[in-house]
Design a protein around this motif. Structure first.
Motif, mmCIF file in Angstrom:
data_model
loop_
_atom_site.group_PDB
_atom_site.id
_atom_site.type_symbol
_atom_site.label_atom_id
_atom_site.label_comp_id
_atom_site.label_asym_id
_atom_site.label_seq_id
_atom_site.Cartn_x
_atom_site.Cartn_y
_atom_site.Cartn_z
ATOM 1 N N CYS C 147 0.833 -1.206 0.000
ATOM 2 C CA CYS C 147 0.000 0.000 0.000
ATOM 3 C C CYS C 147 0.863 1.249 0.000
ATOM 4 O O CYS C 147 0.570 2.234 -0.679
ATOM 5 N N ALA C 148 1.967 1.208 0.776
ATOM 6 C CA ALA C 148 2.839 2.376 0.860
ATOM 7 C C ALA C 148 3.477 2.663 -0.496
ATOM 8 O O ALA C 148 3.657 3.818 -0.882
ATOM 9 N N VAL C 149 3.793 1.593 -1.242
ATOM 10 C CA VAL C 149 4.362 1.772 -2.577
ATOM 11 C C VAL C 149 3.319 2.387 -3.510
ATOM 12 O O VAL C 149 3.623 3.227 -4.347
ATOM 13 N N ALA C 150 2.062 1.968 -3.324
ATOM 14 C CA ALA C 150 1.000 2.440 -4.215
ATOM 15 C C ALA C 150 0.585 3.872 -3.927
ATOM 16 O O ALA C 150 -0.028 4.520 -4.757
ATOM 17 N N PHE C 153 1.007 9.898 -2.483
ATOM 18 C CA PHE C 153 1.190 11.073 -1.616
ATOM 19 C C PHE C 153 2.077 10.782 -0.405
ATOM 20 O O PHE C 153 2.140 11.576 0.521
ATOM 21 N N ASP C 154 2.730 9.630 -0.380
ATOM 22 C CA ASP C 154 3.584 9.236 0.754
ATOM 23 C C ASP C 154 2.844 9.359 2.084
ATOM 24 O O ASP C 154 3.404 9.819 3.076
ATOM 25 N N ALA C 155 1.594 8.969 2.090
ATOM 26 C CA ALA C 155 0.792 9.140 3.295
ATOM 27 C C ALA C 155 0.747 7.874 4.133
ATOM 28 O O ALA C 155 0.124 7.850 5.185
ATOM 29 N N LEU C 170 -2.045 13.631 5.562
ATOM 30 C CA LEU C 170 -1.410 13.568 4.245
ATOM 31 C C LEU C 170 -2.297 12.879 3.215
ATOM 32 O O LEU C 170 -2.082 12.996 2.012
ATOM 33 N N CYS C 171 -3.291 12.119 3.680
ATOM 34 C CA CYS C 171 -4.088 11.301 2.779
ATOM 35 C C CYS C 171 -5.095 12.139 2.012
ATOM 36 O O CYS C 171 -5.749 13.010 2.565
ATOM 37 N N ASN C 172 -5.165 11.880 0.693
ATOM 38 C CA ASN C 172 -6.131 12.572 -0.147
ATOM 39 C C ASN C 172 -7.323 11.683 -0.496
ATOM 40 O O ASN C 172 -8.187 12.088 -1.249
#
Lengths: 440, 223, 315
Positions: C147-150, C153-155, C170-172
């Protein structure tokens, strides 16, 4: 007759002498039997018993959940303790019927056709096979009656029995062919009758000369050819077997029936004889308990639903430090996280590997030696597909025929960089199939 | 030059108007054309031997499909521009003794041709238009096209020869572009060191390709 | 004069001819370009996150002009952008509820231990495909970071205790991580919602307790505290369709500590700092004690009242 084979493939150490000379013996069922309702490819069976019900050996506990599904029978007599999720061979919990064994081994009445099967209707033969819950016993566990019902536009002229047993360590099929050659040949004749096929073959690797001899004797005057196969992995994969026996190539994305062939395992053929001639459903099977991690490797006749641990105990228990417990062979078997998983219709072996046999090193980068491509029996390029897969370039992987991969593991076996090629390709296949489902 | 003298020889023979010499003439012409094409395509490959048109060479060589589209666009532009510039030089600049306007006049012609191509591609294949992006209008400043036009004049080629030299040059450009695009597609799955990722490794690859093409030098004698 | 005039005439003439040629070509190859398209491309965020389901922001813009997309589906743009798009396209825009992603699993290696050693490709998809994963709970976060790779936004933070945590600030809400998670642990929740059940295991209590000490057992104690908790089988979840606020003591009712309240802790702290859980346990004990006393008092009061009534009757 000269031994035949296919192109590609590998020569692993077979380690079959651990158990190949051990005569099969029945294993007494344990106190409690756990019968998973999904032992086959296709829809899980629908449970048809309730908690507290009395069941007999051979009594159905699960009805087929569709055409591509299978009936499941009780393997002991006793009382149903419940239907609940239990550990299954693929790592997730599977709805299972738990039965308390009363130790009396009372059976339902088995009424077979005896020698009358030769004059029986095809539909009746097929029906008996379906009701006996037969699935492919080589490992994939595809429902047999589906394989025996090809569409009308795909005439079948040849049936091949797979007695190659190319997986290292396993000797269950070897012992079966040696001890019950007549059952194997009769099963093949029944399949040929059902499909209206004129040619019948049994392919056996030449490292089992005694089995070859036994089958030749049993098949004398039956019009069935016993084909000696070169010792090479994966000689028993159906497309490779067809190539070796008939020099026919199954087209990319096709099935054996596209070239007029049906392939069955020798174990399935013996079970067909049991079902049709003796009327006995599939509730027990021969399997090999082997590997350096078990005290006394053996071939056992085990009731379905017996926890693996029970079979291991019967072979003297674990020896040394256990590294990996695998159901099936070392090349295509499934590693397990618990020894409580039950034996199912597709379990051809229980392999216990020592700690030292498990390689935990990280893979190195691909050095483009091409050994995987030379080893691949499907003539695809595993290194390229794996590289695409690792970069999520699944469309390119599909262009490179990732879906043709049979996951035999020949590529990863020889990889000097220890790259998990099969896992990469399997990942790509899953992604491609998911994309296709989304597209449809 | 061998084929030039051969042509001259044939010209003299044609005075005799015998069938054999006509055959000879035709053969000489064909040979001439073949040599011009090989010269433009391999020996004088515009990208890998003359180092002209490096910008689109690196810019659109990421996928074989766009590289193919670019090659086609360049083929069209080179053919049209060569013919028009040939005409401009021969019938406008030389008679009026305005050879010094060559560069500016040629650029004008090339720019117009590129604009025409751009409009055509936008209409006919929007996906290719998207894929080529900024590199399509940049064909204008693609020195390969201008270099070709000027070389045509310098070498004093006839119109016939100009067409084949242009086609050969465009084919050579296409070969170089497709070769690099194929290699770069392969390279997507290679573990390239971090510092070399992207244009760096592409330039190194182009350099090695260029070295390989040096092997074609001497294949055709150049005057 | 000739040396100057002649070149000028020649070049202008040449230019004119070319111009005429292009003018004709323009007519022949005319392509209609909607001017709204350019405007839309300008105002879209340009992150090309794919949260709208179209290939990049320009793809979304084209779909908007074509009328096949709603103006409200750009997660990073949110309500403001939807309004702007609406004004360019001249359509009414319904209200957008801003959403953020939530990783609904708090089962670290202590509470949900590994059941086997995994040797293979370090992505969640690969591990999940291999015999159902190496974690005891087959629904829990594998912590390999797909998930972090996907996340564009580096959230998403991968914590030291092998869990993924979405930083809500940070999440959009583009949902890329939702698609990347092979176990479907990540879901989009309204950004304003403070309370969440951090578990997706739908199994019954016995099976959940066997594999994880912080999983939802379906005891329904939370549902007694607030109507916002809805039971789907043996799994409690906060129902976004039910209005109202969840009382701050609701998390204390959960015997497994599965319910997380962002009004008290930051989600990253809750996942990574054992101190938060320790404090939570102390508060839970206090609340339970107070609740017990309150109930006892209420009972005593009721008994007293009954006594009083009885006494009245006697009198």
């Amino acid at each position: 007759m000269k031994a035949v084979t296919f192109s590609g493939g590998i020569h692993p150490s077979y380690n079959k002498d651990l158990s190949s000379a051990v005569t099969t013996r029945p294993l007494d069922p344990p106190e409690e039997i756990v019968i998973p309702l999904s032992q086959h490819i296709g829809a899980p069976a629908r449970t048809c018993v309730e908690k507290g019900d009395e069941v007999l050996i051979g009594q159905p506990v699960g009805d087929a959940g569709g055409f591509v599904s299978s009936v499941i029978h009780s393997s002991v007599s006793g009382k149903v303790k419940g239907v609940e999720p239990r550990a299954g061979a693929v790592g997730t919990e599977v709805n299972s019927v738990v039965i308390e064994n009363d130790g009396q081994d009372r059976t339902v009445d088995f009424s077979g056709l005896g020698d009358d099967w030769r004059s029986a209707e095809t539909s009746e033969l097929k029906d008996r096979i379906q009701q006996a819950g037969l699935v492919g016993m080589g490992g994939a566990a595809f429902p047999t009656h589906v394989k025996l019902s090809p569409p009308d536009d795909k005439p079948i002229d040849a049936v091949i029995l797979n007695g190659a047993e190319c997986e290292p360590y396993l000797t269950a099929d070897h012992r079966l062919m040696l001890e019950h050659p007549a059952d194997v040949i009769t099963g093949l004749s029944i399949v040929m009758k059902i499909l209206g096929a004129s040619q019948g073959f049994v392919g056996v690797e030449v490292n089992k000369p005694d089995a070859l001899e036994a089958l030749r004797e049993a098949s004398a005057d039956s019009g069935i050819t016993v084909v000696p196969l070169q010792v090479k992995y994966p000689q028993g994969a159906e497309k490779q077997l067809i190539d070796a026996c008939l020099k026919r190539q199954v087209p990319s994305g096709g099935l054996p029936m596209d070239v007029g062939v049906v392939v069955q395992n020798v174990g399935t053929a013996a079970a067909i004889t049991d079902a049709v001639v003796r009327g006995r459903p599939l509730y027990e099977r021969i399997l090999t308990v082997t590997g350096a991690g078990v005290a006394e490797p053996a071939n056992l006749v085990v009731r379905m639903g017996t926890p693996v641990a029970h079979a291991i105990d019967a072979c003297g228990g674990v020896r040394g430090e256990l590294g990996k417990l695998v159901l099936g062979g070392p090349m295509m078997g499934f590693a397990q996280y618990t020894d409580q998983v039950p034996v199912t219709k597709g379990t051809s072996g229980i392999l216990l590997l020592e700690k030292s046999a498990v390689d935990t090193r990280e893979p190195d980068p691909c050095i483009r030696c091409g050994r995987c491509a030379r080893a691949c029996p499907m003539r695809i390029i595993p290194a390229d597909i794996a590289a695409f897969s690792a970069r999520q370039m699944y469309e390119r992987a599909e262009e490179y025929d990732a879906l043709d991969c049979i996951e035999c593991g020949s590529c990863a076996f020889g990889c000097p960089s220890r790259i998990g090629l099969v896992q990469h390709i399997r990942l790509a296949k899953a992604a491609i199939m998911a994309q296709r489902r989304k597209g449809n | 030059m061998r084929f030039a003298s051969c042509t001259a020889q044939n010209n003299r023979d044609s005075d005799d108007a015998c069938a054999a010499s006509l055959h000879h003439l035709l053969k000489g012409q064909l040979m001439n054309i073949l040599l011009i094409v090989i010269l433009a395509m391999l020996t004088e490959n515009f990208v890998l031997m003359k180092f002209l048109g490096i910008c689109p060479f690196l810019g659109v060589s990421r996928r074989v499909s766009t590289a193919l589209g670019m090659s086609m666009a360049v083929l069209f532009v080179m053919l049209v521009a060569s013919v028009i510039t040939y005409a401009v030089q021969r019938y406008l600049l030389t008679p009026l003794d305005l050879q010094y306007l060559q560069t500016i006049a040629f650029i004008l012609v090339i720019a117009a041709t590129v604009q025409l191509t751009e409009m055509a591609i936008q209409k006919l294949s929007p996906t290719l238009y998207q894929g080529l992006g900024i590199y399509l209008p940049l064909i204008t400043t693609n020195c390969a096209v201008l270099g070709l036009a000027i070389l045509n004049i310098q070498r004093e080629y006839s119109l016939f020869e100009v067409i084949f030299y242009a086609a050969g040059a465009a084919l050579g450009f296409g070969i170089a572009l497709l070769l690099l695009a194929g290699l770069r597609e392969k390279m997507e799955t290679a573990s390239v060191p971090q510092a070399f990722k992207g244009p760096a490794i592409a330039l190194i690859t182009a350099g090695i390709l260029s070295l390989a093409f040096q092997g074609f030098s001497g294949l055709v004698p150049v005057n | 004069m000739t040396p100057v005039i002649l070149p000028v005439i020649v070049l202008s003439g040449l230019g004119l001819v070319m111009a005429a040629l292009l003018a004709v070509a323009r007519k022949v190859f005319y392509v209609e370009v909607d001017e709204r398209l350019e405007k839309l491309v300008d105002i879209l965020p340009g992150a090309n996150c794919g949260g709208c389901g179209f290939p990049g922001c320009s793809g979304y813009a084209a779909a908007l002009v074509g009328g096949s997309a709603k103006p409200t589906i750009c997660p990073p743009g949110g309500a403001d952008l939807a309004e702007e798009i609406g004004s360019i396209l001249g359509v009414e825009v319904e209200e957008v509820v801003p959403q953020v992603a939530l990783v609904a699993c708090a089962g670290n290696p202590q509470s949900a231990p590994e059941r086997s050693t995994y040797i293979g490709i370090s992505t969640c998809e690969a591990a999940h495909l291999t015999a159902g994963g190496f974690k005891s709970c087959t629904f829990g976060c594998l912590g390999l970071g797909s998930c972090a790779v996907a996340c564009p936004f580096d959230a998403i933070v991968m914590t030291d205790n092998h869990l993924a945590v979405v930083i809500p600030e940070l999440c959009n809400g583009c949902g890329n991580c939702v698609a990347a998670c092979p176990r479907k642990i990540i879901k989009l929740v309204p950004a304003a919602e403070p309370v969440h059940v951090l578990c997706i295991n739908p199994q019954k209590a016995k099976l959940v307790k066997a594999v994880c000490s912080v999983g939802c057992t379906g005891c329904k104690l939370c549902a007694k505290q607030s109507k916002r908790f809805a039971m789907t089988g043996a799994l409690a979840q906060v129902d976004p369709t039910v209005p109202g606020e969840i009382p701050s003591h609701a998390p204390y009712a959960c015997p497994q500590g599965t319910i997380f309240d962002s009004r008290r802790y930051k989600v990253l702290d809750w996942i990574t700092m054992p101190a938060c859980r320790e404090e939570h346990e102390i508060l839970t004990a206090e609340w339970k004690k107070a609740e017990k006393e309150r109930k006892a008092a209420a009972k005593a009061k009721k008994a007293q009242k009954a006594k009083d009534v009885a006494r009245e009757g006697v009198r």
